[in-house]
Motif scaffolding. Structure first.
Motif, PDB file in Angstrom:
ATOM      1  N   MET A 195      -4.560   1.564   8.187  1.00 21.80           N
ATOM      2  CA  MET A 195      -3.033   1.794   7.912  1.00 21.80           C
ATOM      3  C   MET A 195      -3.008   2.169   6.181  1.00 21.80           C
ATOM      4  O   MET A 195      -3.824   1.660   5.451  1.00 21.80           O
ATOM      5  CB  MET A 195      -2.272   0.601   8.135  1.00 21.80           C
ATOM      6  CG  MET A 195      -2.565  -0.882   7.245  1.00 21.80           C
ATOM      7  SD  MET A 195      -1.513  -2.213   7.553  1.00 21.80           S
ATOM      8  CE  MET A 195      -0.002  -1.316   6.760  1.00 21.80           C
ATOM      9  N   HIS A 196      -1.869   2.642   6.116  1.00 24.31           N
ATOM     10  CA  HIS A 196      -1.528   2.842   4.521  1.00 24.31           C
ATOM     11  C   HIS A 196      -0.322   1.870   4.487  1.00 24.31           C
ATOM     12  O   HIS A 196       0.257   1.344   5.266  1.00 24.31           O
ATOM     13  CB  HIS A 196      -0.726   4.177   4.392  1.00 24.31           C
ATOM     14  CG  HIS A 196      -1.570   5.416   4.475  1.00 24.31           C
ATOM     15  ND1 HIS A 196      -2.290   5.894   3.247  1.00 24.31           N
ATOM     16  CD2 HIS A 196      -1.961   6.135   5.452  1.00 24.31           C
ATOM     17  CE1 HIS A 196      -3.044   7.037   3.739  1.00 24.31           C
ATOM     18  NE2 HIS A 196      -3.093   7.104   4.924  1.00 24.31           N
ATOM     19  N   TRP A 197      -0.241   1.427   3.166  1.00 21.75           N
ATOM     20  CA  TRP A 197       0.635   0.371   2.905  1.00 21.75           C
ATOM     21  C   TRP A 197       1.523   0.521   1.569  1.00 21.75           C
ATOM     22  O   TRP A 197       2.635   0.257   1.204  1.00 21.75           O
ATOM     23  CB  TRP A 197       0.333  -1.269   2.984  1.00 21.75           C
ATOM     24  CG  TRP A 197      -0.697  -1.588   1.987  1.00 21.75           C
ATOM     25  CD1 TRP A 197      -0.052  -2.505   0.706  1.00 21.75           C
ATOM     26  CD2 TRP A 197      -2.161  -1.319   1.860  1.00 21.75           C
ATOM     27  NE1 TRP A 197      -1.271  -2.638  -0.089  1.00 21.75           N
ATOM     28  CE2 TRP A 197      -2.701  -1.918   0.750  1.00 21.75           C
ATOM     29  CE3 TRP A 197      -2.941  -0.880   2.663  1.00 21.75           C
ATOM     30  CZ2 TRP A 197      -3.959  -1.956   0.297  1.00 21.75           C
ATOM     31  CZ3 TRP A 197      -4.363  -0.731   2.165  1.00 21.75           C
ATOM     32  CH2 TRP A 197      -4.765  -1.446   1.205  1.00 21.75           C
ATOM     33  N   ARG A 198       0.783   1.171   0.321  1.00 17.27           N
ATOM     34  CA  ARG A 198       1.531   1.492  -0.764  1.00 17.27           C
ATOM     35  C   ARG A 198       1.952   3.034  -0.821  1.00 17.27           C
ATOM     36  O   ARG A 198       1.321   3.898  -0.196  1.00 17.27           O
ATOM     37  CB  ARG A 198       0.515   1.287  -1.766  1.00 17.27           C
ATOM     38  CG  ARG A 198      -0.026  -0.105  -2.090  1.00 17.27           C
ATOM     39  CD  ARG A 198      -0.448  -0.496  -3.474  1.00 17.27           C
ATOM     40  NE  ARG A 198      -1.549   0.385  -3.764  1.00 17.27           N
ATOM     41  CZ  ARG A 198      -2.235   0.643  -4.839  1.00 17.27           C
ATOM     42  NH1 ARG A 198      -1.423  -0.063  -5.764  1.00 17.27           N
ATOM     43  NH2 ARG A 198      -3.182   1.293  -5.056  1.00 17.27           N
ATOM     44  N   PRO A 199       3.307   3.090  -1.459  1.00 19.30           N
ATOM     45  CA  PRO A 199       3.852   4.534  -1.366  1.00 19.30           C
ATOM     46  C   PRO A 199       2.959   5.426  -2.159  1.00 19.30           C
ATOM     47  O   PRO A 199       1.877   5.076  -3.245  1.00 19.30           O
ATOM     48  CB  PRO A 199       5.164   4.138  -1.980  1.00 19.30           C
ATOM     49  CG  PRO A 199       5.015   2.855  -2.688  1.00 19.30           C
ATOM     50  CD  PRO A 199       3.929   2.306  -2.269  1.00 19.30           C
ATOM     51  N   ARG A 247       1.548   8.686  -0.932  1.00 17.71           N
ATOM     52  CA  ARG A 247       0.491   9.558  -0.213  1.00 17.71           C
ATOM     53  C   ARG A 247       0.862  10.914  -0.760  1.00 17.71           C
ATOM     54  O   ARG A 247       1.938  11.321  -1.074  1.00 17.71           O
ATOM     55  CB  ARG A 247       0.724   9.449   1.233  1.00 17.71           C
ATOM     56  CG  ARG A 247       0.326   8.249   1.870  1.00 17.71           C
ATOM     57  CD  ARG A 247      -0.012   8.574   3.243  1.00 17.71           C
ATOM     58  NE  ARG A 247       0.949   7.584   4.307  1.00 17.71           N
ATOM     59  CZ  ARG A 247       0.807   7.798   5.666  1.00 17.71           C
ATOM     60  NH1 ARG A 247       0.282   8.754   5.855  1.00 17.71           N
ATOM     61  NH2 ARG A 247       1.683   7.129   6.393  1.00 17.71           N
ATOM     62  N   TRP A 291       4.299   5.414  15.471  1.00 18.84           N
ATOM     63  CA  TRP A 291       3.457   4.326  15.810  1.00 18.84           C
ATOM     64  C   TRP A 291       3.354   3.555  14.572  1.00 18.84           C
ATOM     65  O   TRP A 291       3.417   3.963  13.306  1.00 18.84           O
ATOM     66  CB  TRP A 291       1.998   4.799  16.184  1.00 18.84           C
ATOM     67  CG  TRP A 291       1.302   5.393  15.040  1.00 18.84           C
ATOM     68  CD1 TRP A 291       1.524   6.972  15.115  1.00 18.84           C
ATOM     69  CD2 TRP A 291       0.400   5.158  14.351  1.00 18.84           C
ATOM     70  NE1 TRP A 291       0.350   7.423  14.213  1.00 18.84           N
ATOM     71  CE2 TRP A 291      -0.060   6.319  13.686  1.00 18.84           C
ATOM     72  CE3 TRP A 291      -0.345   3.865  13.851  1.00 18.84           C
ATOM     73  CZ2 TRP A 291      -1.213   5.933  12.536  1.00 18.84           C
ATOM     74  CZ3 TRP A 291      -1.115   3.796  13.031  1.00 18.84           C
ATOM     75  CH2 TRP A 291      -1.734   4.895  12.216  1.00 18.84           C
ATOM     76  N   TYR A 330       4.082  -2.544  10.684  1.00 23.04           N
ATOM     77  CA  TYR A 330       4.234  -1.598   9.550  1.00 23.04           C
ATOM     78  C   TYR A 330       4.292  -0.252   9.902  1.00 23.04           C
ATOM     79  O   TYR A 330       3.275   0.403  10.382  1.00 23.04           O
ATOM     80  CB  TYR A 330       2.835  -1.833   8.639  1.00 23.04           C
ATOM     81  CG  TYR A 330       2.936  -3.114   7.911  1.00 23.04           C
ATOM     82  CD1 TYR A 330       3.820  -3.129   6.752  1.00 23.04           C
ATOM     83  CD2 TYR A 330       1.810  -3.950   7.995  1.00 23.04           C
ATOM     84  CE1 TYR A 330       3.827  -4.278   6.005  1.00 23.04           C
ATOM     85  CE2 TYR A 330       1.989  -5.322   7.161  1.00 23.04           C
ATOM     86  CZ  TYR A 330       2.893  -5.125   6.327  1.00 23.04           C
ATOM     87  OH  TYR A 330       2.633  -6.295   5.285  1.00 23.04           O
ATOM     88  N   GLN A 350       3.893   3.733  10.699  1.00 19.38           N
ATOM     89  CA  GLN A 350       2.857   4.559   9.832  1.00 19.38           C
ATOM     90  C   GLN A 350       3.604   6.104  10.132  1.00 19.38           C
ATOM     91  O   GLN A 350       3.364   6.729   9.131  1.00 19.38           O
ATOM     92  CB  GLN A 350       1.497   4.450  10.346  1.00 19.38           C
ATOM     93  CG  GLN A 350       0.887   3.067  10.123  1.00 19.38           C
ATOM     94  CD  GLN A 350       0.520   2.777   8.495  1.00 19.38           C
ATOM     95  OE1 GLN A 350      -0.058   3.606   7.939  1.00 19.38           O
ATOM     96  NE2 GLN A 350       1.050   1.828   7.924  1.00 19.38           N
ATOM     97  N   ASP A 385       4.046  11.717   9.036  1.00 21.68           N
ATOM     98  CA  ASP A 385       3.459  10.604   8.141  1.00 21.68           C
ATOM     99  C   ASP A 385       4.789   9.774   7.335  1.00 21.68           C
ATOM    100  O   ASP A 385       5.285  10.682   6.696  1.00 21.68           O
ATOM    101  CB  ASP A 385       2.428  10.988   7.067  1.00 21.68           C
ATOM    102  CG  ASP A 385       1.205  11.103   7.839  1.00 21.68           C
ATOM    103  OD1 ASP A 385       0.995  10.833   8.942  1.00 21.68           O
ATOM    104  OD2 ASP A 385       0.118  11.837   7.398  1.00 21.68           O
ATOM    105  N   LEU A 386       4.774   8.627   7.417  1.00 19.01           N
ATOM    106  CA  LEU A 386       6.019   8.284   6.529  1.00 19.01           C
ATOM    107  C   LEU A 386       5.240   7.681   5.151  1.00 19.01           C
ATOM    108  O   LEU A 386       4.126   7.379   5.004  1.00 19.01           O
ATOM    109  CB  LEU A 386       6.194   6.834   7.095  1.00 19.01           C
ATOM    110  CG  LEU A 386       6.980   6.906   8.407  1.00 19.01           C
ATOM    111  CD1 LEU A 386       7.449   5.644   9.037  1.00 19.01           C
ATOM    112  CD2 LEU A 386       8.060   8.059   8.612  1.00 19.01           C
ATOM    113  N   ILE A 394       5.600   3.693   3.482  1.00 21.41           N
ATOM    114  CA  ILE A 394       5.966   3.394   4.929  1.00 21.41           C
ATOM    115  C   ILE A 394       6.773   2.151   5.061  1.00 21.41           C
ATOM    116  O   ILE A 394       7.498   1.907   4.015  1.00 21.41           O
ATOM    117  CB  ILE A 394       4.335   2.642   5.208  1.00 21.41           C
ATOM    118  CG1 ILE A 394       4.204   1.421   4.546  1.00 21.41           C
ATOM    119  CG2 ILE A 394       3.362   3.680   5.513  1.00 21.41           C
ATOM    120  CD1 ILE A 394       3.491   0.188   5.349  1.00 21.41           C
TER     121      ILE A 394
END
Lengths: 703, 319
Positions: free
Chosen positions: A147-151, A153, B133, B151, B153, B159-160, B163
């Protein structure tokens, strides 16, 4: 020498992923330190994990790498020095090497005299290396789902299983500033979410890691946690008063899951109303195990008892234990209530009447509803039944056909919609409850077994036949639509279905061949040919993967017959049993030679005689080979017919002395055409007589 | 002193909602009202599904009645409902302390964590129809799933970034747990302060469950439902077609273009699909096809919403 500790703190990692990631972190860290010459090969190292952390502790880490002396070769002396004085080339080289011109030296090379510089590459400190390299290893850890979690991208490359929450990196007492996921390592870790709370916990030294966490209610050692859980399960089980002598049902996978779901485990026992024991055990156990992570408890006779064991991620005081037990029992009661509701509700519609409902359940868009599929499976079952009856195999034909007709009926039941993993099993249970014959019920119950190579095959012949019929119908249907598996793609799990057929044929006593199974599904010629190749592949896979047979043995065995799995297994096992004997190896090698000679003769269009003419056998050794092999052939034939392949192969191996003597004394390709043709015929006959079990020329012999 | 008494009496259903609303409002959430079109889950409200798109930070919380026709049991099953209530919290981007905040919210509703067993078990969320998702957990308290923690995604196939953190509390489950009742219908919804009379969940909602279930399973007119579905779909597709030229629209038209209206039409289709499904009117074959049709609408709206946001953020080309 210091100890190095690294811990990465994460939000709860999925239990199923922890063990592999822990091992990978250890492997990567050790490999990194070895590669960087910071630990000796085989240095002591240990890893830890809990749902919220992965950690490694490595001993004997050097403070810094050794310096490395390097010799750099510069330009030729005659270019670098003019009249003994350094020219621009020498000055530039010295500068590049980082030394004074006076320190340059002259070396002799095969190409002449060159100037050179010895430089010392200073070793980096362990802290520098770790801070620079470890983050790359962390990013490379494999997770089945990231997963990604930090802004930010796509420039922010953070991708990990769950958000990183802290890092600890200590080399001796010093912090190594490893950076990852937005954190810089410190000496602060965190304990159990509730028992320790959010207060930071300082790790004073790598060696004190496990003990420090233990004080913060975290048992970081996985095996210790597993052991604690097992002991607690045993202990709590003994506290159950009635029935006396209870045991918890062993379940390695569940112990493993709970080991990875807890940081500070304990176990409580709970009870449920014994009235629920009237529900099928399969349903109760599925609810407890799959839906609630509870261990089932059985009495001395192995019968399910009205208790459950729950593994907690806390050690509650007495009052809390009562609350938690009450809560868990309440959830289980609700689940059992649901199951009972469905169990009773489903049975309001007579089982046999549900066949009509299958018309509304689509099997596959072009293959029709499950009603249509069921009628096909009835037909296929009938054909398979006729094939085995024809060979004198006795079974209940009517029970098989009933089972085929009703096998899919449970798809219309609420209980199966709730517990999809119990399809088939629930059908069998309903069939039994509806008073159908035990044979029919058992066949329905077992229709999806074996689900894997390790699973058992159906317990009855009718179950085996139904399982084969259902699967070959699906496989042939999909193939006829061009939906066969390709490469890594097998969306309908047809390979697994075919593996199950092969396993049933190999492990049961059914007198059935693969071609009879394929024929029962009445495929077109084109599809039948594809299916034949597909099943040959599956049989090959089965012999290698499920039966552990060597590649060459499988090839040798399948070269002479790939239609009867049970027979192929027996032949492969026999070949494997004798292959290491000298005589067998020698005979195999000789057979390979015979095959080569025949192939070469065929290439040169040198024909063998139609049969061996004894009067043309001139040499005593070829006479001996002809005589012995003729006697042996009858013998081997009898042993093969009796299924004693090992004895047959041992008999063939006794031919060694005649074969060796033959090749010693005789030149097959004799100048006289009739003698040559006769010898070729002899070789052909020997090969034909003794190659029925395996193609020996495929056996890889040492040397 | 009063707090001791409060702790001993479990929260009523409405007090539970108040506490959660207050808790999250104090942490910066805007309290939104329940969305007024039928949805199957709080996630489908535009306050989640559309607000998670784009770069704008969002903190929002709301209770969302959620309809799942197939789960209807005529009010006869103590654990299942045609319509249940989710309390949804959306935090974009998710604060670092989001899990701790969540645990504090449990304390706020009277759950003393030191007396319970808490586990975060992997549970990834997926709504294929929405191209959405996320990864996360189901939060288990003494063996009961009390929340979903996700979370996000991707949404609408996009893509978010950033997130989004989503916490979904199952209000009926939590109330049943706090009040220790075996049937949802026995949950105390409110207590009249002057008389002490208890009003239960069953008093308020049982007739709905009975009648919605009967409608969904027995009365819903299948051809009519299909007709409604086709009409809503056609209108939604019409709007999505116009949305394609959103970049060329003038500023005011851009602002007023009803992507939100298109989303409501898509939600109507989703609900009609669920009704048809509960009615047993959709075969497995048809199912895939109809789901693909609804996916076209929902994902189409999400893309149009993102495009509208971008178009509005850009300087107008007519200046």
């Amino acid at each position: 020498m210091s100890e190095f500790l690294f811990e990465i703190g994460l939000e709860e990692i999925p239990a199923r992923m922890i063990a592999a990631a822990e091992a990978e972190l250890l492997r990567r860290t050790v490999a990194l330190l070895e590669r960087e010459r910071l630990i000796p090969a085989g240095a002591a190292a240990k890893s830890f994990s809990t749902p919220r952390r992965l950690a490694v502790l490595i001993h004997h880490v050097a403070e810094r790498q050794d310096d490395v002396a390097e010799e750099l070769t510069g330009p030729a002396t005659k270019i670098a020095f003019k009249d003994g004085a350094p020219g621009p080339a020498a000055i530039a080289f010295a500068k590049k090497a980082g030394i004074a011109v006076e320190e340059l030296k002259v070396i002799q090379t095969p190409k002449g005299e060159y100037i050179a510089a010895t430089t010392v590459k200073p070793g980096r400190t362990a802290a520098e290396v770790i801070a620079a390299e470890l983050p790359k290893e962390l990013s490379a850890i494999y997770w089945p789902k990231n997963m990604h979690w930090r802004p930010g991208r796509p420039s922010n490359p953070d991708r990990f299983v769950r958000p990183v929450r802290w890092l600890v990196a200590l080399l001796g007492h010093a912090i190594v500033p490893v950076e990852f996921g937005g954190y810089t390592a410190s000496d602060v870790t965190y304990g159990h979410r509730v028992l320790q709370g959010p207060a930071p916990v300082q790790v004073k030294s790598p060696a004190s890691y496990a003990a420090t966490l233990n004080e913060a209610f975290v048992m970081a050692d996985v095996e210790l946690r597993r052991h604690t859980i097992r002991k607690a399960l045993d202990h709590v089980c003994r506290t159950i008063q009635s029935p006396a002598g209870c045991r918890w049902r062993e379940d390695h996978a569940l112990v493993d899951k709970l080991t990875h779901l807890t940081e500070w485990p304990s176990v409580i026992a709970g009870a449920f109303d014994p009235e629920y024991l009237t529900l099928p055990e399969e349903v109760l156990v599925t609810v407890m195990r799959d839906h609630q992570n509870y261990f089932a408890v059985e009495d001395k006779e192995g019968k399910l008892a009205a208790h459950f064991l729950a593994v907690l991620n806390t050690v509650p005081d007495e009052r809390a234990a009562v609350t938690i037990q009450h809560g868990n029992a309440r959830v289980l009661r609700a689940r059992f209530n649901d199951a009972r509701f469905f169990w009773e509700f489903d049975q309001r519609t007579p089982f046999a009447e549900r066949v009509d409902l299958l018309e509304n359940v689509t099997f596959q868009k072009d293959l029709g509803s499950y009603a249509v599929k069921s009628s096909r499976v009835v037909t296929v079952s009938g054909k398979l039944g006729a094939a085995v009856s024809g060979k004198g195999f006795a079974f209940h034909s009517e029970a098989l056909l009933d089972a085929a007709k009703l096998a899919k009926v449970d798809l219309t039941c609420e209980l199966v919609k709730e517990f999809t993993e119990l399809q088939g099993i629930i059908g069998g249970l309903y069939a039994r409850a509806a008073g159908l014959s035990e044979t029919t019920a058992a066949a329905i119950y077992d229709q999806y077994t074996p689900a894997s190579m390790e699973d058992r095959i159906p317990s009855t012949a009718e179950g085996c036949l139904l399982g084969i019929a259902d699967r070959i119908d699906t496989i042939a249907g999909m193939f006829s639509l061009g939906l066969e598996p390709t490469g890594s793609k097998d969306p309908f799990a047809l390979r697994r279905a075919a593996n199950s057929i092969v396993k049933i044929l190999a492990d049961s006593q059914l007198p059935l061949t693969l071609s009879e199974v394929i024929a029962a599904a009445s495929p077109s010629d084109e599809v039948a040919a594809k299916l034949k190749a597909f099943f040959a592949e599956r049989l090959d896979f089965f012999l290698r993967e499920a039966k552990g047979q060597a590649y060459d043995v499988v090839k040798a065995v399948l070269a002479v017959g790939a239609d009867d799995p049970r027979d192929a297994v027996a032949r492969a096992e026999a070949v494997s049993a004798v292959r290491s004997s000298d005589d067998f190896a020698a005979v195999s090698a000789a057979f390979k030679r015979m095959k080569n000679i025949l192939a070469q003769a065929a290439e040169k269009s040198v024909a063998a005689a139609a049969s061996v003419d004894d009067s043309l056998l001139t040499d005593p050794s070829e006479k001996a080979l002809a005589e012995h092999s003729a006697i042996l052939a009858g013998n081997v034939q009898r042993l093969r017919a009796a299924g004693d392949f090992k004895a047959a192969l041992e008999a063939i191996a006794t031919l060694r002395s005649q074969v060796d003597a033959f090749f010693e004394a005789v030149m097959v390709m004799a100048p006289e055409p009739e003698i040559r043709a006769n010898r070729l015929a002899l070789l052909q006959k020997v090969l034909a007589d003794f190659s029925g079990i395996a193609e020996f020329s495929e056996i890889v012999t040492a040397g | 002193m009063q707090s001791v008494a409060e702790k001993q009496t479990p929260l009523t259903f409405q007090q539970l909602l108040f506490k959660l609303q207050t808790f999250w409002a104090e942490r910066g959430c805007v309290l939104q009202q329940p969305y007024d079109v039928e949805v199957g889950a709080g996630t489908m409200s535009p306050d989640t599904f559309l607000r998670v798109l784009g770069p704008k930070p969002v903190r929002i919380a709301y209770a969302q009645p959620s309809r799942r026709p197939a789960d209807g049991r005529y009010g006869e099953n103590p654990n299942r409902l045609f319509r249940h209530t989710q309390f949804q919290v959306i935090l974009k981007p998710p604060p670092v302390r989001i899990q701790e905040m969540y645990l504090e919210s449990l304390e706020a509703i009277g759950i003393d964590l030191s007396e319970h067993d808490l586990k975060f078990e992997e549970d990834n969320w997926e709504w294929p129809v929405g191209g959405a998702w996320g990864v996360g957990w189901q939060v288990m308290l003494d063996g009961l799933e009390i929340s979903q923690f996700t979370y996000f995604q991707q949404c609408g196939g996009m893509d978010l970034d950033p997130i989004c953190g989503e916490i979904t509390y199952g209000l009926e489950r939590i109330a049943g747990f706090l009040q220790d009742v075996d049937s949802i219908y026995d949950i105390v919804w409110a207590v009249e302060p002057d008389t002490g009379r208890k009003v239960t969940y069953g008093d308020i909602r049982l007739p709905e469950e009975q009648q919605y279930s009967a409608y969904g399973f027995d009365y819903a007119d299948v051809p009519k439902l299909w007709e409604h579905l086709n009409l809503y779909e056609a209108e939604c597709l019409g709007l999505l077609e116009q949305a394609k030229s959103i970049v060329e629209m003038d500023e005011l038209k851009k602002l007023r273009f009803p992507v939100l209206g298109a989303y409501e039409l898509a939600l109507k289709c989703s609900h009609l699909f669920n009704l048809l499904d509960a009615r047993g009117a959709i075969s497995v074959t048809e199912r895939v096809g109809v789901m693909a049709r609804i996916r076209t609408l929902v994902v189409g709206v999400a893309k149009a919403y993102a495009a509208q946001g971008e178009a509005l953020a850009m300087p107008s080309r007519e200046v």
